[in-house]
Enzyme design. Structure first.
Site, mmCIF file in Angstrom:
data_model
loop_
_atom_site.group_PDB
_atom_site.id
_atom_site.type_symbol
_atom_site.label_atom_id
_atom_site.label_comp_id
_atom_site.label_asym_id
_atom_site.label_seq_id
_atom_site.Cartn_x
_atom_site.Cartn_y
_atom_site.Cartn_z
ATOM 1 N N CYS A 10 -137.125 -59.151 -50.149
ATOM 2 C CA CYS A 10 -136.855 -60.406 -50.874
ATOM 3 C C CYS A 10 -136.731 -60.054 -52.347
ATOM 4 O O CYS A 10 -136.593 -58.870 -52.690
ATOM 5 C CB CYS A 10 -137.933 -61.444 -50.601
ATOM 6 N N ARG A 16 -141.963 -63.886 -49.657
ATOM 7 C CA ARG A 16 -141.282 -63.918 -48.360
ATOM 8 C C ARG A 16 -141.336 -62.597 -47.586
ATOM 9 O O ARG A 16 -141.682 -62.600 -46.399
ATOM 10 C CB ARG A 16 -139.814 -64.352 -48.551
ATOM 11 N N ASP A 128 -136.767 -69.398 -51.340
ATOM 12 C CA ASP A 128 -137.762 -68.810 -52.228
ATOM 13 C C ASP A 128 -138.853 -69.859 -52.514
ATOM 14 O O ASP A 128 -138.565 -70.913 -53.076
ATOM 15 C CB ASP A 128 -137.056 -68.406 -53.532
HETATM 16 P P1 4NP Z 1 -140.279 -63.628 -53.273
HETATM 17 O O1 4NP Z 1 -140.572 -64.749 -54.390
HETATM 18 O O2 4NP Z 1 -138.891 -63.064 -53.602
HETATM 19 O O3 4NP Z 1 -140.296 -64.382 -52.002
HETATM 20 O O4 4NP Z 1 -141.373 -62.599 -53.425
HETATM 21 C C1 4NP Z 1 -140.449 -64.470 -55.749
HETATM 22 C C2 4NP Z 1 -141.524 -63.968 -56.437
HETATM 23 C C3 4NP Z 1 -141.421 -63.688 -57.790
HETATM 24 C C4 4NP Z 1 -140.245 -63.933 -58.443
HETATM 25 C C5 4NP Z 1 -139.162 -64.425 -57.760
HETATM 26 C C6 4NP Z 1 -139.274 -64.690 -56.401
HETATM 27 N N1 4NP Z 1 -140.137 -63.670 -59.835
HETATM 28 O O5 4NP Z 1 -139.053 -63.865 -60.386
HETATM 29 O O6 4NP Z 1 -141.106 -63.240 -60.446
#
Ligand code: 4NP
Length: 158
Positions: A10, A16, A128
């Site tokens: 992800c 995720r 997300d």
């Molecule tokens: P993930 O969620 O891709 O599902 O781990 C996110 C976690 C952090 C960030 C973006 C998405 N971020 O930009 O810090």
């Protein structure tokens, strides 16, 4: 089944994809395939490298019996495309980014979209949850459970 290595990807590797890794490991244990399928997860960005998964993700997952233990890491295209048989992105931006990181047509053949393994839910991406509330994490877990079941069916066929 010959041993398979799966990498869930992800954006940040704190919500995720570590959730996908934990749900998949739980489901694999449920069907006795935990020695046949080895799972890991990584992020497109390294912003959260070395951190535990998001506390909200861990809490919601634990309620369903999934324990998230790993630390966030950024994808390493030079070794990950060699080490893993399937590299599974959570949304179309992940897929686009993975296709840019792929070094060859053979690498690109390893890229899959998580929701393509869903059989119950009609979603074209795992949304997300980072900026959403409780419900976002529950939606993610519902989708991951559905997709992981479908993924096991797929692995049993290949
Ligand atoms: P993930 O969620 O891709 O599902 O781990 C996110 C976690 C952090 C960030 C973006 C998405 N971020 O930009 O810090």
């Amino acid at each position: 089944m010959i041993e398979k290595h799966l990498l869930f990807v992800c954006l940040g590797n704190i919500c995720r994809s570590p959730g996908a890794e934990a749900v998949m490991n739980g489901k694999l244990r449920g069907v006795g395939l935990e020695r046949n399928v080895i799972c890991d997860s990584a992020g497109i960005i390294g912003f959260h490298s070395g951190e535990q998964a998001d506390v909200r993700m861990r809490k919601h997952a634990l309620r369903r019996g999934y324990v998230l233990t790993g630390l966030s890491r950024k994808i390493k295209p030079d070794s990950d495309f060699d080490r893993f048989d399937m590299i599974i992105g959570m949304d179309d931006q992940n897929i686009r980014d993975l296709n840019v990181l792929a070094r060859s047509a053979d690498d690109r053949k390893k890229i899959f979209r998580m929701t393509d393994f869903c059989t119950q839910k009609i979603y074209d991406h795992v949304p997300d949850p980072y900026y959403t509330g409780t419900e976002g994490f529950e939606v993610v877990l519902d989708l991951l459970e559905d997709a992981c079941s479908g993924l096991i069916t797929y692995l049993n066929r290949t």
